[in-house]
Design a protein around this motif. Structure first.
Motif, short mmCIF file in Angstrom:
data_model
loop_
_atom_site.label_atom_id
_atom_site.label_comp_id
_atom_site.label_asym_id
_atom_site.label_seq_id
_atom_site.Cartn_x
_atom_site.Cartn_y
_atom_site.Cartn_z
N ASP A 145 0.81 -1.25 0.01
CA ASP A 145 -0.05 -0.15 0.16
C ASP A 145 0.82 1.47 0.10
O ASP A 145 0.42 2.39 0.21
CB ASP A 145 -0.81 0.03 1.12
N ARG A 146 2.20 1.17 -0.38
CA ARG A 146 3.18 2.28 -0.18
C ARG A 146 2.50 3.12 -1.65
O ARG A 146 2.43 2.89 -2.60
CB ARG A 146 4.57 2.07 -0.39
N ARG A 147 2.76 4.61 -1.19
CA ARG A 147 2.40 5.53 -2.18
C ARG A 147 3.45 5.61 -3.59
O ARG A 147 4.54 5.39 -3.20
CB ARG A 147 2.17 6.78 -1.75
N PRO A 148 2.84 5.94 -4.61
CA PRO A 148 4.05 6.13 -5.69
C PRO A 148 4.86 7.16 -5.15
O PRO A 148 4.50 8.04 -4.57
CB PRO A 148 3.09 6.49 -6.78
N GLY A 149 5.99 6.90 -5.39
CA GLY A 149 7.20 7.74 -5.08
C GLY A 149 7.74 7.53 -3.74
O GLY A 149 8.72 7.91 -3.39
N ALA A 150 7.13 6.40 -3.03
CA ALA A 150 7.73 6.12 -1.52
C ALA A 150 9.20 5.57 -1.59
O ALA A 150 10.08 5.68 -0.91
CB ALA A 150 6.91 5.10 -0.89
N PRO A 204 12.19 4.87 -5.13
CA PRO A 204 12.42 5.35 -6.72
C PRO A 204 12.12 4.10 -7.68
O PRO A 204 11.59 4.09 -8.66
CB PRO A 204 13.69 5.49 -6.90
N ALA A 205 12.16 2.76 -7.07
CA ALA A 205 11.94 1.31 -7.89
C ALA A 205 10.58 0.92 -7.45
O ALA A 205 10.37 -0.26 -7.92
CB ALA A 205 13.04 0.62 -7.42
N LEU A 206 9.63 1.57 -6.66
CA LEU A 206 8.40 1.10 -6.50
C LEU A 206 7.78 0.58 -7.82
O LEU A 206 7.44 1.65 -8.47
CB LEU A 206 7.62 1.88 -5.66
N PRO A 207 7.34 -0.44 -7.94
CA PRO A 207 6.64 -0.76 -9.14
C PRO A 207 5.02 -0.42 -9.16
O PRO A 207 4.27 -0.91 -8.26
CB PRO A 207 6.70 -2.17 -9.44
N VAL A 208 4.55 0.51 -9.99
CA VAL A 208 3.12 0.83 -9.85
C VAL A 208 2.58 0.53 -11.31
O VAL A 208 1.29 -0.17 -11.15
CB VAL A 208 3.25 2.36 -9.87
N SER A 209 2.86 0.70 -12.43
CA SER A 209 2.23 0.48 -13.60
C SER A 209 2.36 -0.89 -14.11
O SER A 209 3.38 -1.70 -13.50
CB SER A 209 2.62 1.23 -14.77
N VAL A 210 1.62 -1.42 -15.01
CA VAL A 210 1.67 -2.67 -15.22
C VAL A 210 2.91 -3.11 -15.89
O VAL A 210 3.67 -4.22 -15.58
CB VAL A 210 0.65 -3.28 -16.29
N ASP A 211 3.37 -2.29 -16.64
CA ASP A 211 4.97 -2.64 -17.19
C ASP A 211 6.01 -2.79 -16.22
O ASP A 211 6.69 -3.56 -16.10
CB ASP A 211 5.29 -1.78 -18.34
N GLN A 212 5.96 -1.79 -15.31
CA GLN A 212 6.81 -1.83 -14.14
C GLN A 212 6.59 -3.12 -13.26
O GLN A 212 7.86 -3.77 -12.91
CB GLN A 212 6.41 -0.50 -13.29
N VAL A 213 5.59 -3.67 -12.99
CA VAL A 213 5.19 -5.07 -12.32
C VAL A 213 5.75 -6.02 -13.14
O VAL A 213 6.36 -6.91 -12.69
CB VAL A 213 3.88 -5.03 -12.05
N VAL A 214 5.58 -5.90 -14.37
CA VAL A 214 6.13 -7.21 -15.10
C VAL A 214 7.33 -7.29 -15.22
O VAL A 214 8.16 -8.38 -14.92
CB VAL A 214 5.52 -7.24 -16.56
N ALA A 215 8.07 -6.33 -15.39
CA ALA A 215 9.58 -6.03 -15.38
C ALA A 215 10.07 -6.39 -14.07
O ALA A 215 11.29 -7.26 -13.76
CB ALA A 215 10.10 -4.56 -15.70
N LEU A 220 9.59 -4.44 -1.41
CA LEU A 220 9.09 -2.94 -1.01
C LEU A 220 8.09 -2.79 -0.13
O LEU A 220 7.72 -1.89 0.39
CB LEU A 220 9.42 -2.22 -2.07
N GLU A 221 6.98 -3.52 -0.17
CA GLU A 221 5.84 -3.58 0.54
C GLU A 221 6.10 -3.61 2.09
O GLU A 221 5.62 -2.69 2.74
CB GLU A 221 4.96 -4.73 0.37
N ASP A 222 6.94 -4.56 2.49
CA ASP A 222 7.60 -4.78 3.87
C ASP A 222 8.74 -3.62 4.42
O ASP A 222 8.53 -3.26 5.38
CB ASP A 222 8.01 -6.10 4.11
N THR A 223 9.77 -3.40 3.40
CA THR A 223 10.76 -2.68 3.91
C THR A 223 11.39 -1.94 2.65
O THR A 223 11.36 -2.51 1.44
CB THR A 223 11.68 -3.52 4.61
N LEU A 224 11.89 -0.80 2.88
CA LEU A 224 12.65 -0.32 1.96
C LEU A 224 14.23 -0.33 2.26
O LEU A 224 14.97 0.04 1.34
CB LEU A 224 12.35 1.29 2.03
N ARG A 225 14.55 -1.22 3.17
CA ARG A 225 15.95 -1.28 3.69
C ARG A 225 16.52 -2.76 3.85
O ARG A 225 15.87 -3.69 4.18
CB ARG A 225 16.31 -0.44 4.93
N LEU A 226 17.73 -2.69 3.50
CA LEU A 226 18.33 -3.92 3.78
C LEU A 226 18.86 -3.99 5.29
O LEU A 226 18.66 -3.05 6.02
CB LEU A 226 19.91 -3.91 2.96
#
Length: 244
Positions: free
Chosen positions: A10-15, A17-28, A211-217
């Motif tokens: 449920d992270r907002r777009p822009g949360a 830089p690599a958060l996939p939002v569009s269909v093409d981004q999700v597939v890649a 990235l749903e769960d964490t943005l960090r290593l």
């Protein structure tokens, strides 16, 4: 062991830089995480504005693209009330998902209003349900209703690691006592992500990260993308297997 990549949540777009939002981004992104060891993916579908959506006209193109162009791994979709806050409208939307574009499974959070009705609908549609249990009370709902589920997602939401451990232990103990035999996946969120993942590996449960769960290593550095998170989780699981 299932290694699930939870790509966006449920992270907002822009949360990130690599958060996939569009269909093409999700597939890649799906291809990228599978290349480093993910065996399944979990998604929150997004409408053209980037907002979460369970609308049939959003779900169908996403699933069709993943079936046609994505990696050959199971796809799980959310039914969280974060994606549709009205439980009755959520039921109606899921009921209208095209039969030709159904996911391999869906997650249903049992503490949410309307969850049991939604599980029965999905059972009728022959879509496997992964039950999200965040609390002991939600676990009791799972046990008392005897609903049919393909997996149990143990999801402590506490901020502090020790509090999350305590909640997870209580949930797992109750599942043991009730002899719930469905496969288990244990995961945390943000600061508890990596401790819960390590606990899941030690216990032999399925794991997830993304990235749903964490943005960090684990060292606190921001992860470059979902693939970096999954690659690190795979390395932890591999190291534990070699030691074992």
């Amino acid at each position: 062991m299932r290694i699930e990549a939870c790509l966006n949540g449920d992270r907002r777009p822009g949360a990130h830089p690599a958060l996939p939002v569009s269909v093409d981004q999700v597939v890649a992104d799906a291809h990228a995480v599978v290349a480093v060891g993910a065996t399944s993916i979990h998604l929150h579908p997004r409408d053209p504005s980037g907002a979460e959506s369970l609308e049939p006209q959003v779900v169908a193109p996403l699933m069709e693209a993943l079936r046609e162009n994505g990696p050959a791994v199971p796809v799980s979709l959310t039914t969280s009330l974060s994606a549709e806050s009205d439980p009755w409208r959520r039921y109606d939307l899921v009921q209208r998902w095209a039969s030709s574009a159904l996911p391999d499974s869906v997650t249903v959070n049992l503490h949410e209003a309307g969850s049991i009705d939604l599980v029965h609908l999905l059972n009728d549609r022959r879509v496997p349900v992964e039950a999200g249990v965040w609390t002991v009370e939600a676990t009791r709902i799972l046990i008392a209703t005897k609903i049919e589920v393909s997996a149990v997602l143990v999801e402590p939401t506490q901020v502090a690691v020790e509090d999350a451990r305590s909640n997870a232990d209580a949930i797992l103990s109750l599942l043991d006592r009730a002899r719930v035999g469905a496969p288990r996946l244990l995961h945390g969120t943000d600061a508890t992500t990596w401790p819960m993942l390590e606990a899941a590996i030690e216990a032999g449960y399925d794991i997830r990260v993304g990235l749903e769960d964490t943005l960090r290593l684990p060292d606190g550095d921001e992860a470059h993308d979902n693939a970096a998170l999954v690659a690190h989780a795979v390395s932890l699981a591999g190291a534990a297997h070699r030691v074992g």
